[in-house]
Design a protein around this motif. Structure first.
Motif: not given
Length: 308
Positions: A176-201
């Motif tokens: 088939l016709e293949y799509d191209l990957p997109t770019t990362d848009h997390c930037g400097t954000c670390t909200k998920c890392i900071d919020a994880c209750p068990t520091q799993a990230i």
């Protein structure tokens, strides 16, 4: 021939949309070179915990041609599960994906319909449908086919949509016709890392599965380690914290799949109701739900661990 690839790809994407998928991307079925060292490193550090199945079929996880003979294309699909209503505030929490009917059944049915459509419209095409059910690195394939990027919490993220969706694949022997990957848009954000209750990230883009609340409440069959007491933030099945705090999820819109709607009683249940739940009520509430994976005893264990 190129015209056909383009035509067939558009045909498949429009049928996927008709079936209710929010996105469809296509990538070439080939060895996932970038993922191989990452997966090996993750396994070597025992971040899979007791999920020993993650250690199996290493080569199949990275090479779709070992799963579907002569495969040429991986069709990745996203299905929204973001609910229009959430549980009451005074409740032990279920991950939003588990509110309604088990997604394996819902998506497998749609994938079968899509494969049937491809065979009807295009001709003799062979393939297999995958929904979490085989060693397929679904997030890697979805990212490869341009459906989003893998965020710092290791979930797939999509601009204007967020991350509250299931990922599934059809692997087929048609070019088939293949799509191209997109770019990362997390930037400097670390909200998920900071919020994880068990520091799993443990670092950006790396989740230690053996420390994740979802792992403890669903996968782990033994007792939950006491060092995590008081860190579960009332999650009794799965955990949505890293997704809930992600700024991209402000774009989440409610799904329109009736099968993902919860049992009428589920959203109004309080902590007291959950603490007193009987096996009969469990069976009634979760008759066709993914929550059945943890079984009645498992859910009671989780509730008691949070409560005690």
């Amino acid at each position: 021939m190129i015209e056909n690839k383009s035509k067939y790809s558009q045909l498949i994407k429009s049928e996927a949309k008709r079936l209710g998928f929010i996105s469809c991307g296509i990538s070439k079925a080939q060895f996932l070179e970038e993922e191989a060292p990452r997966l090996e490193n993750w396994l070597n550090k025992n971040m899979q915990g007791e999920m020993h199945y993650m250690e199996n079929h290493f080569d199949k996880r990275l090479d779709p041609t070992k799963l579907v003979e002569d495969s040429k294309s991986v069709i990745s699909l996203l299905l929204n599960y973001y609910p229009s209503q959430e549980q009451t505030v005074n409740s032990y929490k279920l991950s939003k994906y588990a509110y309604g009917t088990d997604y394996h059944f819902v998506i497998k049915d749609k994938l079968k319909q899509l494969l049937h459509f491809i065979q009807e419209e295009i001709g003799e095409v062979h393939g297999r449908a995958f929904v979490d059910s085989a060693p397929v690195l679904d997030k890697a394939w979805a990212a490869k086919s341009g459906l989003g990027w893998i965020g710092k919490h290791s979930n797939l993220l999509t601009q204007q949509v967020g991350s509250f969706y299931f990922i599934a694949e059809l692997i087929i022997d048609l070019e088939l016709e293949y799509d191209l990957p997109t770019t990362d848009h997390c930037g400097t954000c670390t909200k998920c890392i900071d919020a994880c209750p068990t520091q799993a990230i443990v670092e950006p883009y790396v989740v230690d599965g053996s420390k994740c609340i979802s792992y403890f409440t669903i996968e782990l069959k033994e007792n939950i380690p006491s060092e995590f007491k008081g860190k579960f933030d009332d999650w009794m099945f799965g955990c949505d914290v890293c997704q809930d705090v992600c700024p991209w999820n402000r774009f989440s819109k409610p799904h329109n799949e009736p099968l993902f709607n919860p049992h009428p009683d589920l959203l109004s249940m309080t902590k007291k109701d959950w603490e007193e739940i009987t096996e009969d009520v469990f069976k009634e509430l979760f008759q066709k739900s993914a929550v059945k994976r943890t079984k009645f005893e498992g859910l009671k264990r989780n509730i008691n661990f949070i409560k005690d």
